[in-house]
Design an enzyme around this catalytic site. Structure first.
Site, PDB file in Angstrom:
ATOM      1  N   THR A 220       0.881  -1.146   0.000  1.00 56.83           N
ATOM      2  CA  THR A 220       0.000   0.000   0.000  1.00 56.83           C
ATOM      3  C   THR A 220       0.930   1.208   0.000  1.00 56.83           C
ATOM      4  OG1 THR A 220      -1.595  -1.274   1.314  1.00 56.83           O
ATOM      5  CG2 THR A 220      -1.891   1.061   1.377  1.00 56.83           C
TER       6      THR A 220
ATOM      7  N   SER B 144      -7.241  -2.905   6.832  1.00 53.56           N
ATOM      8  CA  SER B 144      -6.517  -2.502   8.047  1.00 53.56           C
ATOM      9  C   SER B 144      -5.973  -1.082   7.933  1.00 53.56           C
ATOM     10  CB  SER B 144      -5.362  -3.464   8.312  1.00 53.56           C
ATOM     11  OG  SER B 144      -5.835  -4.760   8.564  1.00 53.56           O
TER      12      SER B 144
END
Length: 590
Positions: free
Chosen positions: A403, A470
């Site tokens: 990410t 998350s």
């Protein structure tokens, strides 16, 4: 107070600037720390940070600069982000002292059900799911940019895409990290001609120091600039996405079995980035705001902080601090696994998960002389009872670890913490032909099947459902004024990275750049806690093993960035010193 092992590792020096060969595109020097006036940007990449700074210098605000930085990351960090993915956007408005968020998470096709990743009742191999059309969710990043700019920005999408369009057209300098990430994906990239043409120029791995250009992405950004994001959600770009997902363009002769997906034009046209309230908890007199479900980041960081609230963390030894931090993380992950999913499909007790009452009922599980074992059973935030479980224990399901995160502030005091992703490094591995961007594999963030059939799993696939994330962009305020904003990539390790960095900064008295650089541990209700080398090789590991902890080594956890306001209207921007080749912190006027 924190000792040397929790400070920046000795090897954590600023990464050297990338030096281009003659006649190639110059890349700004990287530095992990910048202090100055007029606003700030921190990201993993110098070209991307420079794109955001350019927008701030022209009078744009933090939202404008955040979108410009994100668009540039789509060029230089295409294996972690881009318009083929999604993310979560947290915005602090300095005028109203309020926090707003956007959920730009990808969605499953409307045809999806809980059997999406099952074949004859059994989960398909994870790697087969990753490299497929089956794993591609409806992209949320373009809608996030458009919604953020319309609500809070001061520039048009076309204006803020300018630096990224130029970067895609002229190219960026390949560094070691980019080459290594390409090498790790080389085999599957070769199976998709459009991917190979872009990322394996001349059929070879890109050379460090060479210039990589992406004219297709420059044209795609141009189409978004001219026609708006409708070109993706209802126009030609969208049609190309649907065609690619439904019939993945695999090279002739490939032996790879690439499953098609069922994404449709209706899935694209029906997509919306969702405005919603942030999570909120109080921690040592501060207000901590994060991302609410469909992300588990805000609830899990809040719960772990609330568990640690009763400890005077600043006075603990390093062993005591790490023990309690690990245990708070373990408990928070046990609870998120049972309770957090897409709130449009699941009842998620967000208020209970972030309450001090629930945290206190879970904190009593922690003993200083004995580590807990995983999988740990969850508690019930609806009816908290000290040390009582709500269900059987179930192991934590896998979540990809790549990410990117950026943090931005402007001269008016507005702040953005924005984490965006395409899931695995390289996403699905499939570049949309002629468009210059990779498609995500975010639907693999769903549980393929319940970890334990006897325990309810809120994260099974469903029609139009958003997989649990998350991602944890976080903003901390004191009396409505910012104290710090930060976030990180890293899949499920995002939660522990943000938590540990916050505790380093707020409790352990470490400067922000050192709070980010400090060696990390990550416990996610798993048998073993992951340790970076500096902790793995330290006496602390043996001390913690003596009370029952089990560890395994992880060479690198996360890649955080953050911003801190300083007196006199100055900003401090901080990024990694070493991880992912070092990050890039910049200010408008040093």
């Amino acid at each position: 107070m924190a000792g040397s092992l929790l400070a920046a590792p000795a090897a954590a020096q600023s990464a050297p600037p990338r030096v281009p060969a003659p006649h190639q595109t110059a890349t700004p020097a990287k530095t992990p720390l910048a202090i100055g006036h007029g606003g700030a940007v921190a990201s993993v990449d110098a070209d991307a940070s420079a794109a955001g700074i350019a927008v701030l210098k022209r009078g744009g605000n933090a939202v404008d600069a955040a979108v410009a930085t994100a668009a540039a990351l789509g060029v230089t960090e295409p294996y972690s982000s881009g318009i083929g993915g999604g993310g979560y956007f947290v915005y602090y408005n300095a005028g109203t002292h309020t926090i707003r968020t956007l959920d730009g998470r990808e969605t499953a096709p409307r045809s999806a059900d809980q059997n999406l990743f099952l074949d004859h009742g059994k989960p398909i191999p994870f790697n087969d799911a990753v490299t497929s059309g089956l794993s591609v969710g409806t992209p949320g990043t373009p809608a996030t940019w458009d919604t953020a700019l319309r609500r809070w920005g001061s520039r048009s999408l076309g204006q803020v895409l300018g630096p990224a369009r130029k970067l895609a057209r002229d190219g960026f300098t390949v560094d070691d990290t980019f080459r290594q990430q390409t090498a790790a994906n080389e085999a599957r990239f070769r199976d998709f001609p459009a991917t190979a043409r872009l990322f394996l120029p001349g059929g070879k791995l890109p050379v460090v120091g060479s210039t990589l250009k992406n004219p297709d992405l420059a044209r795609t950004y141009g189409e978004l600039a001219d026609k708006g994001v409708a070109s993706l959600y209802t126009g030609d770009v969208g049609r190309d996405i649907v065609r690619t997902v439904r019939k993945p363009p695999v090279r002739s002769g490939s032996s790879r079995h690439v499953r098609p997906g069922d994404l449709t034009a209706a899935d694209l046209s029906g997509y919306r980035a969702l405005g919603q309230a942030p999570t909120h908890t109080r921690y040592r007199g501060l207000d901590v705001y994060g991302m609410a479900p469909s992300s588990s980041g805000g609830t899990s960081v809040a719960e772990a902080l609330n568990i640690l609230e009763k400890s005077d963390v600043s006075r603990l030894t390093e062993k005591q601090y790490l023990h309690r931090y690990i245990e708070a993380s373990r408990i928070a992950f046990a609870d998120r696994g049972r309770w957090v999913g897409d709130p449009a499909y699941e009842h998620v007790p967000t208020r209970g998960l972030t309450s001090q009452r629930f945290a206190d009922s879970r904190a009593c599980l922690i003993r200083d002389d004995k580590a807990l074992t995983s999988p740990l059973a969850p508690g019930d935030p609806r009816r908290p009872e000290p040390c009582r479980s709500a269900d059987k224990a179930a192991p934590t399901t896998y979540e990809g670890e790549n990410t990117t995160h950026l943090t931005v502030a402007d001269k008016w005091g507005n702040i953005v913490a924005y984490t965006l992703t395409i899931e695995q490094t390289g996403g699905s591995g499939i570049v949309v032909p002629g468009r210059g961007f990779l498609l995500n594999n975010e639907l693999t963030d769903f549980s393929f099947a319940p970890a334990d059939p006897a325990v309810h799993d809120p994260n099974l696939p469903g029609p139009g459902k958003r997989p649990r994330s998350s991602i944890s962009p976080t903003v901390v305020l004191r009396h409505g004024k910012p104290v710090v904003a930060l976030g990180s990539p890293g899949g499920a390790t995002i939660i522990t990275t943000v938590l540990q960095t916050l505790v380093n900064f707020l409790d352990r008295g470490m400067p922000l750049v050192d709070s980010i650089a400090a060696p990390r541990a990550s416990q996610r209700n798993a048998t073993a806690t992951e340790l970076e080398p500096a902790l793995w090789n330290s006496p602390l590991r043996r001390q913690l093993e003596a009370v029952g902890h089990t560890f395994k080594q992880n060479p690198e956890i996360g890649a955080a960035t953050g911003i801190q306001p300083l007196p006199g209207g100055r900003w401090l921007a901080a990024a990694e010193k070493v991880r992912r080749g070092g990050g890039s912190a910049m200010v408008v006027r040093p």
